[in-house]
Design an enzyme around this catalytic site. Sequence first.
Site, PDB file in Angstrom:
ATOM      1  N   GLU A 267       0.834  -1.198   0.000  1.00 60.70           N
ATOM      2  CA  GLU A 267       0.000   0.000   0.000  1.00 60.70           C
ATOM      3  C   GLU A 267       0.870   1.248   0.000  1.00 60.70           C
ATOM      4  O   GLU A 267       1.935   1.250   0.632  1.00 60.70           O
ATOM      5  CB  GLU A 267      -0.923   0.007   1.234  1.00 60.70           C
ATOM      6  CG  GLU A 267      -1.941  -1.134   1.233  1.00 60.70           C
ATOM      7  CD  GLU A 267      -2.873  -1.089   2.444  1.00 60.70           C
ATOM      8  OE1 GLU A 267      -2.760  -0.128   3.238  1.00 60.70           O
ATOM      9  OE2 GLU A 267      -3.701  -1.992   2.592  1.00 60.70           O
ATOM     10  N   HIS A 285      -8.223   1.038   1.783  1.00 59.45           N
ATOM     11  CA  HIS A 285      -8.010   0.930   3.232  1.00 59.45           C
ATOM     12  C   HIS A 285      -8.916   1.917   3.988  1.00 59.45           C
ATOM     13  O   HIS A 285      -8.452   2.772   4.751  1.00 59.45           O
ATOM     14  CB  HIS A 285      -6.542   1.175   3.582  1.00 59.45           C
ATOM     15  CG  HIS A 285      -6.129   0.493   4.854  1.00 59.45           C
ATOM     16  ND1 HIS A 285      -4.879  -0.054   5.039  1.00 59.45           N
ATOM     17  CD2 HIS A 285      -6.792   0.268   6.020  1.00 59.45           C
ATOM     18  CE1 HIS A 285      -4.799  -0.583   6.253  1.00 59.45           C
ATOM     19  NE2 HIS A 285      -5.952  -0.392   6.860  1.00 59.45           N
TER      20      HIS A 285
END
Length: 534
Positions: A267, A285
């Site tokens: 990420e 997220h």
Amino acid sequence: MEHEMPKVLISDKLSDAAVQIFKDNGVEVDFQPDLGKDPEKLAAIIGDYDGLAIRSATKVTADLIAKADNLKVVGRAGIGVDNVDIPAASAKGIVVMNTPFGNSITTAEHAIAMLFSVARQIPAADASTQAGKWEKSRFMGVEITGKTLGLIGAGNIGSVVASRALGLKMKVVAYDPFLSADRAKEMGVEKVDDLDELLGRADFITLHLPKTDKTANLLSAERIAKIKPGARLVNCARGGLVDEAAVAEALKEGRLAGAAFDVFAEEPAKENPLFGLPNVICTPHLGASTTEAQENVALQVAEQMSDYLVKGAISNALNAPSVTAEEAPLLKPWIALADVLGSFAGQVTESPIVEIEIEYVGKVGALNLKPLTSALTAALLKPLVGEGGVNMVSAPIVARERGMRIAETRKDEQGAYGTYMRLVVKTENQTRSVAGTIFSDGKPRLIQIKGIGLESEPLPFMLYTTNTDTPGYIGALGSALGALDVNIATFALGRAEKSGEAIALLGIDEPLSEDMLAQIRALPQVTQAKGLSF
């Protein structure tokens, strides 16, 4: 001289209300919400602070921790601490806290939303309809009522997901090595001990567990092959728990009917094997991204850090035992005694320690023992590994690394003192013990060494001797110290039996050099002489 106010740096975005909580608790605050994005500047000033409050942008690396000379606590507003080097923090005695409850509801709700979305293909149907298409037959979904939800991880968030799923009339089976049968019954879920069994039974699977060495790649390609054909997979927990490439293949082959991911192995996720597949939903997220959750975790971390810095209370720490604000003042004198007992044993022990047993006798046994055991273990290990090598936070880890076994025993009041602590140290060669209590003045006293009773207040510099119980020893020892120009402050004696082994513990005004100790050891009655410092 007034006690200096603790100082906290906030290096990520936290609410103004959190800043005010620190101030209301007597903590000085330096609010620099963009500093976490500038590691060099953060490293240059971190040495000035007692606490560091962060979200996910700040990276608390080993290099940063090495420069944090005064740092006592790192508080993460949120549950994930992937951005904190916990071993490095533990080694330096820095408590690392998170806020595991502040965003539990929000993250659980996101998982349920993803479950609905993947069951009814809502994002794809929305995009199609807004593009002017009317593909009603393309988006055939499935009901969730009556379906089996496989819950992997039944902690704070998992338990909320379970309750919501049960409310939706789903059947819930749970896999979690730490889930007891009683807790499973209380939650209304069926506990399974075999993950493969869950994978083979569940229509929907959702993950709710941290990423650790044991859970990384938990759903490997091999395990994904065991998932019930036509099932749907939801991951709102942590990236790296699932083999994403294997999930993509299972989706392409039709073995999985759908997947919804909020977290990814890398990420920010710019590229991923799951992207672009028609039966996949991906979000960036967002699990904790509600205004309520962001405010909750900010306020919670401010309260926790303030309690620790001002009152000594520890809550939601990942590397230290919990201590409530009410417990902290009660524990303080006993922690001081634990430090004395551990330090004494560590200074007189010369061979590797195999096992320690700590006896908590009387009222002290009703206290929270974890911080006492940690403090005692740290003090015991310091003479053996060096002052900077161990602390109250890292002591249990260092002890395990050295193969030391630690046992705790609670006993009812007994003996002349009623309540006391006794440390038994076992080495490869011998077993020795030391006991102490707290007097009415709140100060620690040593009351027994090697099973021999005496009474002595620990002083900064002391001399400990074992000797044969023969006439003239006290005079000989006093004369030897006088000849060395060492002044005696206190003198405590004890013996096992007449003409047997005896001990002496003296408080002295200055430390003894090795040459001085050699002259004391030369006395005919002396079998051991050690200079101690507390």
